[in-house]
Design a protein around this motif. Structure first.
Motif, PDB file in Angstrom:
ATOM      1  N   ILE A  19       0.835  -1.201   0.000  1.00 34.96           N
ATOM      2  CA  ILE A  19       0.000   0.000   0.000  1.00 34.96           C
ATOM      3  C   ILE A  19       0.866   1.246   0.000  1.00 34.96           C
ATOM      4  O   ILE A  19       0.571   2.228  -0.700  1.00 34.96           O
ATOM      5  N   ALA A  20       1.945   1.235   0.796  1.00 32.58           N
ATOM      6  CA  ALA A  20       2.819   2.400   0.863  1.00 32.58           C
ATOM      7  C   ALA A  20       3.439   2.707  -0.499  1.00 32.58           C
ATOM      8  O   ALA A  20       3.504   3.865  -0.922  1.00 32.58           O
ATOM      9  N   VAL A  23       0.666   4.052  -2.815  1.00 30.65           N
ATOM     10  CA  VAL A  23       0.300   5.430  -2.466  1.00 30.65           C
ATOM     11  C   VAL A  23       1.415   6.390  -2.837  1.00 30.65           C
ATOM     12  O   VAL A  23       1.157   7.530  -3.254  1.00 30.65           O
ATOM     13  N   ALA A 151      -3.464  -2.469  -3.972  1.00 31.78           N
ATOM     14  CA  ALA A 151      -2.380  -1.640  -4.490  1.00 31.78           C
ATOM     15  C   ALA A 151      -2.515  -1.431  -5.991  1.00 31.78           C
ATOM     16  O   ALA A 151      -2.275  -0.332  -6.512  1.00 31.78           O
ATOM     17  N   TYR A 154      -4.893   1.377  -6.983  1.00 31.41           N
ATOM     18  CA  TYR A 154      -4.298   2.718  -6.903  1.00 31.41           C
ATOM     19  C   TYR A 154      -3.412   3.004  -8.120  1.00 31.41           C
ATOM     20  O   TYR A 154      -3.435   4.114  -8.670  1.00 31.41           O
ATOM     21  N   GLY A 262      -1.481   6.099   3.794  1.00 32.26           N
ATOM     22  CA  GLY A 262      -1.447   4.706   3.385  1.00 32.26           C
ATOM     23  C   GLY A 262      -0.896   3.797   4.476  1.00 32.26           C
ATOM     24  O   GLY A 262      -1.428   2.721   4.739  1.00 32.26           O
TER      25      GLY A 262
END
Length: 422
Positions: A19-20, A23, A151, A154, A262
């Motif tokens: 996720i990081a 984002v 993920a 995004y 995130g």
């Protein structure tokens, strides 16, 4: 409250990293999108675009509550195709009324934000419905631990927004850039629909509770209002190029909040689990470092070379906004601490959730009193941050620093209720 940096690698490895990364790419894409359209539009038109995009974000933030509730639902009951379809239909139904209300208010929004026509404000309505369903879909996937699929949503949304934004902004101006944003959310929904049609396991029936969504929505909406209301008021009070300069500076500065947001998705479950256990102060401190550390580092880079960042993104049109960038980057970095403490309050279902709302009200009051220049509005934003952060530190961090045995019967019952709700 002792910090345990050794826990950070485990925190990242158990779900935060995909996720990081996504984002971070999304944040870079957002900056690229703003840089591209900022060069193609004049300052006043870009100010209008930035304001409507901020309004889109504001409408979308309460949907983070939908995502959280959907994730908890799957964690409890498992994910099935039937429950996924039921949840998405229910969320679409819930969002229909607010979307129609936004559509009816499009002429009022046009006048308040000095937009070229009602069509620009009207695009908030489809965005609200699509973003609501996307939030639910991502929550369902997160509950099933399909972090990679989330993920990808995004990444796809970022690519679609960039491609269509550049293609549509030239012939259609602000409306084209906004349409690209709406279509990017639709693309994310189509990507999320794939794994939801074929879930890995069989789940039992479960219902998404409106009360749980409302409680989380109260927290995230207050937090987002606190961090974003200055953009909307700047567009209303400033004229010509001044609003565009503020939007440009704020866009650069507030980008430092995207990556911590995130990571917060991975930290929040740890706060829920750690609230009842010994060493919960270390859990909060470690989570705070994981969330606020990137924000502080990003703000330090921006503060060091604001003119270079503005020139790379926007050319020579906003080089005189370096002072604004410095001030707003500092505000954004410290706001990440308010984010951590707000989610800590949400984890224990505390009344301190109201503090970001009070901070937003203070910010509005200050800006409505002093708004003659962009610098005044930035100073008002900083002035509202200081008491808000200090109050959250005094009231929230103090509770987490107490040993579990000092909770008392009432506190223990509150903690058990929070854990059950989680």
């Amino acid at each position: 409250m002792k910090l345990d940096p050794g826990r950070l690698p485990g925190l990242l490895a158990r779900g935060a990293l995909p996720i990081a990364v996504a984002v971070a790419v999304q944040s870079a894409g957002n900056l690229a999108f703003h840089a591209a359209v900022g060069r193609l539009l004049d300052a006043d038109a870009y100010g209008a675009l930035g304001t409507v995009l901020a309004a889109m974000m504001m409408l979308g933030v309460p949907l983070g509550a939908v995502q959280t509730a959907a994730s908890a639902l799957v964690a409890e009951h498992g994910l099935s195709r039937a429950s996924a379809r039921r949840t998405l239909r229910l969320v679409a139904l819930w969002s229909l009324g607010p979307a129609l209300a936004v559509l009816a208010c499009a002429p009022l929004l046009r006048d308040y934000f000095h937009l070229a026509g009602p069509a620009e404000a009207a695009q908030l309505a489809p965005y609200l419905m699509i973003a609501a369903v996307v939030a639910a879909a991502r929550g369902l996937l997160l509950g099933a631990r399909r972090v990679g699929a989330v993920a990808v949503t995004y990444l796809v949304a970022t690519a679609v927004r960039l491609a269509l934004g550049l293609a549509l902004v030239v012939p259609f101006g602000v409306s084209g850039a906004l349409a690209a944003t709406v279509l990017a959310e639709l693309a994310a929904l189509l990507v999320a629909a794939g794994p939801l049609r074929h879930p890995d396991g069989a789940g039992t029936p479960g219902a998404l509770r409106l009360g749980a969504v409302a409680h989380a929505g109260f927290a995230v909406t207050g937090l987002f209002l606190f961090s974003t209301v200055d953009l909307l008021l700047a567009r209303h009070h400033l004229r010509d190029g001044s609003s565009g300069a503020y939007i440009a500076a704020a866009t650069v500065a507030k980008t430092v909040l995207a990556l911590p947001a995130g990571i917060m998705a991975a930290v929040f479950p740890r706060l829920l689990a750690g609230w009842l256990r010994p060493g919960r102060g270390r859990v909060l401190a470690t989570g705070g470092l994981a969330v606020a550390g990137p924000a502080l580092l990003g703000a330090a880079v921006i503060v060091a070379v604001p003119s270079l960042v503005l020139r790379l993104l926007y050319g020579d049109g906003y080089t005189d906004a370096d002072g604004l960038v410095r001030a707003l980057a500092g505000v954004a970095a410290l706001t990440s601490l308010v984010t951590v403490l707000t989610y800590a309050a949400l984890a224990r279902r505390a009344r301190t959730l109201v503090i970001p709302w009070l901070g937003a009200a203070l910010e509005v009051a200050l800006i409505e009193t002093w708004h003659d220049s962009a610098a005044q509005i930035a100073l008002c934003s900083a002035a509202a941050l200081v008491p808000t952060l200090l109050l959250m530190l005094v009231l929230e961090a103090r509770v987490w620093a107490r040993p579990t045995a000092q909770l008392g019967p009432a506190g223990a019952e509150e903690a058990r209720s929070a854990a059950t709700a989680a």
